[in-house]
Design an enzyme around this catalytic site. Structure first.
Site, mmCIF file in Angstrom:
data_model
loop_
_atom_site.group_PDB
_atom_site.id
_atom_site.type_symbol
_atom_site.label_atom_id
_atom_site.label_comp_id
_atom_site.label_asym_id
_atom_site.label_seq_id
_atom_site.Cartn_x
_atom_site.Cartn_y
_atom_site.Cartn_z
ATOM 1 N N ASP A 1 -11.139 -6.467 6.710
ATOM 2 C CA ASP A 1 -11.440 -5.345 7.599
ATOM 3 C C ASP A 1 -12.943 -5.098 7.649
ATOM 4 O O ASP A 1 -13.391 -4.209 8.370
ATOM 5 C CB ASP A 1 -10.728 -4.085 7.107
ATOM 6 C CG ASP A 1 -9.230 -4.140 7.377
ATOM 7 O OD1 ASP A 1 -8.851 -4.456 8.507
ATOM 8 O OD2 ASP A 1 -8.444 -3.866 6.450
ATOM 9 N N LYS B 1 -16.788 -4.137 -2.631
ATOM 10 C CA LYS B 1 -15.936 -5.319 -2.524
ATOM 11 C C LYS B 1 -16.554 -6.601 -3.090
ATOM 12 O O LYS B 1 -15.828 -7.507 -3.517
ATOM 13 C CB LYS B 1 -15.564 -5.552 -1.057
ATOM 14 C CG LYS B 1 -14.523 -4.594 -0.504
ATOM 15 C CD LYS B 1 -13.133 -4.971 -0.972
ATOM 16 C CE LYS B 1 -12.065 -4.199 -0.243
ATOM 17 N NZ LYS B 1 -10.708 -4.651 -0.589
#
Length: 399
Positions: A121, A74
């Site tokens: 998340d 990410k």
């Protein structure tokens, strides 16, 4: 109880949706990431013995657990988006030297301290916090209810303000947006909606570094099948879009996998009514990084045009993939892959081995000649649950 639902999908192959992931333009993204201290290509691992066990020709797994020491891919999106924002503030182009320039005292004096805010998340927020800290700025991160303490601690360890909220993922996104408006913070969110698409586009462009590395590592091999996991769909859309632009008529048969508790893309494809379909409520899959209920508008355009099938599956399939990669066939490399990272391996195994999925296997053209590409998007980001799964102590009813 194991559950897998699918919809076969035939997109219009509209190349207009690929305008922001064209390979020639994305070279600048790779150059930017290459200029960050600690950059290295993550491994593309061949698993010949697993391929033989499952009855396919080849299996390649891109292992993102080593990315910038953050255990997930990410940071590629968050770092590029933050750098693009700061470069624009300084009226300078983004290139292979941008990271060093943005770290300079001169740049910091001009920019002051910027606060970046996001909902996550786990992995995206960690990437945003890491990039903000490296560049001398601040980060505020909101996590949805049920997030693990380990993921929260990892974000706080990067000097970010972070908390687990009482909302689901999409509620946490709305909170981050509201706080950005209230405090003048910069929202760096890895999903898009009408009126908020520029920064998500930059994030998706950041993800194409993975696809560019894979292309070089394959050394001329073109996969026949591509399995991608999805939450809002940004990573899946970015990688699929890049490969669709690069390989054009040789695009692999592409399967998008989601948790059945948060299958917004599957529901949208199944409805096939031109409307994005949301999932609401508590999305209590252990695939935490994929528990997103609202599709990203710009990534859905790509997925809708180029994906071959969309699958919604239960946690059993993620657990199956974690064990296959984490306890490999003799001679294959071990890949430590977390719940969201391993689901595609579990789905592939089910397609090749489970009799009730034979029809779907045939529809997708999976056979002994198939060359399958998977991306393990994260390592063990929840070590307690990872060890529980590999030891056989995890049970579906526990989640």
């Amino acid at each position: 109880m194991a559950n897998l639902q699918y919809v076969l999908h035939k997109g219009n192959k509209n190349t207009g949706s690929l305008k922001f992931v064209q390979p020639e333009a994305m070279q600048a993204v790779l150059e930017f990431h290459s200029g960050i201290a600690g950059y290295a290509q993550t491994p593309l691992v061949s698993l010949p013995n697993l391929a033989k066990q499952l009855g396919v020709g080849q299996i390649f797994v891109k292992d993102e657990s080593a990315r910038f020491g953050l255990n997930a891919f990410k940071a590629l999106g968050g770092s590029y988006a933050i750098a693009r924002y700061l470069c624009r503030k300084l009226n300078m182009p983004i290139d292979g030297n941008s990271f060093n320039v943005l770290c300079s005292e001169e740049a910091k004096a001009k920019l002051g301290t910027v606060t970046f805010v996001t909902a996550t998340d786990g992995n995206h927020g960690r990437g945003v916090a890491w990039a903000a800290k490296l560049l001398g700025h601040k980060a505020v991160v909101y996590l949805p209810e049920g997030s693990s303490q380990e993921r929260l601690n990892n974000i706080r360890a990067l000097d970010a303000e972070a908390e687990i909220t009482k909302f689901n993922y999409d509620g946490a996104v709305r909170l981050a947006y509201a706080m950005s408006r209230k405090h003048g913070w910069v929202l760096v969110q890895d999903t898009a909606w009408s009126g908020y698409e520029e920064i998500p586009t930059w994030i998706m462009q950041g993800y194409t570094t993975m696809a560019q590395e894979i292309t070089a590592q394959l050394n001329g091999i073109t996969p026949t099948h591509l399995f991608l996991q999805a939450g809002v769909g940004s990573m899946a859309g970015a990688v699929l879009g890049y490969f669709a632009a690069l390989w054009q008529n040789n695009l692999p048969v592409t399967v998008i996998c989601e948790p059945d508790k948060a299958a917004c893309l599957y529901k949208t494809a199944a409805a096939n009514d031109g409307t994005l379909h949301k999932v609401t409520g508590r999305m209590n899959s252990m695939m935490a990084g994929l528990c997103c209920g609202e599709p990203c508008t710009i990534s859905w355009d790509i997925i809708n045009n180029f994906a071959s099938a969309l699958i919604a599956c239960s946690d059993d399939y993620a657990a199956r993939g974690m064990r296959l990669l984490g306890m490999p066939q003799s001679g294959d490399a071990r890949i430590v892959s977390g719940e969201s990272g391993a689901v595609t391996a579990g789905v592939l195994a089910a397609l090749m081995q489970d009799p009730e999925l034979a029809q779907l296997r045939n529809e997708l053209g999976l056979d002994k000649n198939s060359r399958v590409l998977l991306i393990s998007t994260e390592g063990a980001t929840d070590k307690v649950n990872y060890l529980k799964v590999l030891s056989g102590k995890w049970k579906p009813e526990n989640k």
